[in-house]
Motif scaffolding. Sequence first.
Motif: not given
Length: 455
Positions: A174-184
């Motif tokens: 979840g935290i990684a997805a927040l960092q990736l933004g639109e890419k996730a």
Amino acid sequence: MCPLSTSSETSAPAAPTSRIPKIPFWVQILAGLVLGVLLGWVAKSGDVAWLTSTLEHIGDLFVQLLKLAVAPLVFFAILVSITNLRQVNNAARLATRTLLWFMATSLIAVAIGLAIGLLTSPGAGTGLTPKDGQAPEHAGSWIDFLTGIIPTDVITPFTELNVMQIVFMAAVAGIAALQLGEKAEPVLKISRSALELLQKALWWVIRLAPIGTVGLIGHAIATYGWNLIGKYATFTVDIYVGCALVLFGVYPLLLSTVAKVSPVQFFKGAWPAIQLAFVSRSSVGTMPVTQKVTERLGVPKEYASFAVPFGSTTKMDGCASIYPAIAAIFIAQIFDVPLGVGDYILIAFVSVIGSAATAGLTGATVMLTLTLSTLGLPLEGVGLLMAIDPILDMMRTATNVAGQAVIPILVAAKEKILDREAYATAHGSRLEADAEGEVVAVEQGAPVPAAAAAS
């Protein structure tokens, strides 16, 4: 020629349609409880082995169906809930306040448990001896708890149902997805769809709760009978009284003083989740219902979708605070081990920090072994409580789930994001998902607003 007239058809009064009235869910649960007790008594008094076995299989099948969805449900619920925080203003402050309230109410609950245990001496006069105890196959320890959070691979936590490791992986994702933004976003879209699918399937299992109740309660009565309960009478009453004090005392007091809302209205809206928790003995299994009633009580969906899944795996006032406090005193008295002020402080510390070890599943054995090992008490004491555990776990889990709904309301009220109008109009009707996934209040015939009904 005149066109064929249909006036006679349209003017004729419509024939009344017969409709089978829907039975409220709480009535179904209550009926299951009564029938379960009756069948359990028949099986016990008449020594009807096949009936005892049938009740056991019914109860086990219901719990097994709930557990089947636990691993993927926890993973996707935590992942999606973390990413939903980006839609909420002051997300970090909301998360911090939620955690602090979790800890504060855990301290209150463990203090109540210790007070009750010291006042009643639940281990005295039971007739139980250390010989009656048996060490559990798996015991919790701080080393196992801390090192066990990080999995060795991504498959084992799901196959062995290690909820804390699943929570860890979901939080990282979840935290990684927040960092990736639109890419996730493609991954998040799949995750949201998977979560909705799992919740839909779990609703079907939840509808079976009245039948599961018959098996769970009936088997408990048929197997243990009232004699065993009599042996643990003081301990059982202590747990139920402690949970009741938190459920009907502490939570209403916080709602009325901190959130400044009606406690009666809370129970009216949250009752479907509380009663299901009592029967299922699973906070995670009840999570979809808990989230729906929390949203229905005016908590914004974006915040509720974080706070409730987070609470379902870490907020355990019944299992992780009241129960281990009273159980530790009970076991210490059976084994004649004196406890001092330092020991009581340790119990409070374990309750606040180690509550995630209960993992939202049925039973609280891991938390109890963690407490006993920290205090240096014999782990054989766990065996003394295993027989009575299913009866205790019902009230413990109901308290857990109520707390998981109360805390988001407190935080939302303090942050001024609580929809007080929705709270004031929340009702105790049964939640039911229709073909389109909308939750309708079937008892009152009125649909819940889409914003409040979405899971």
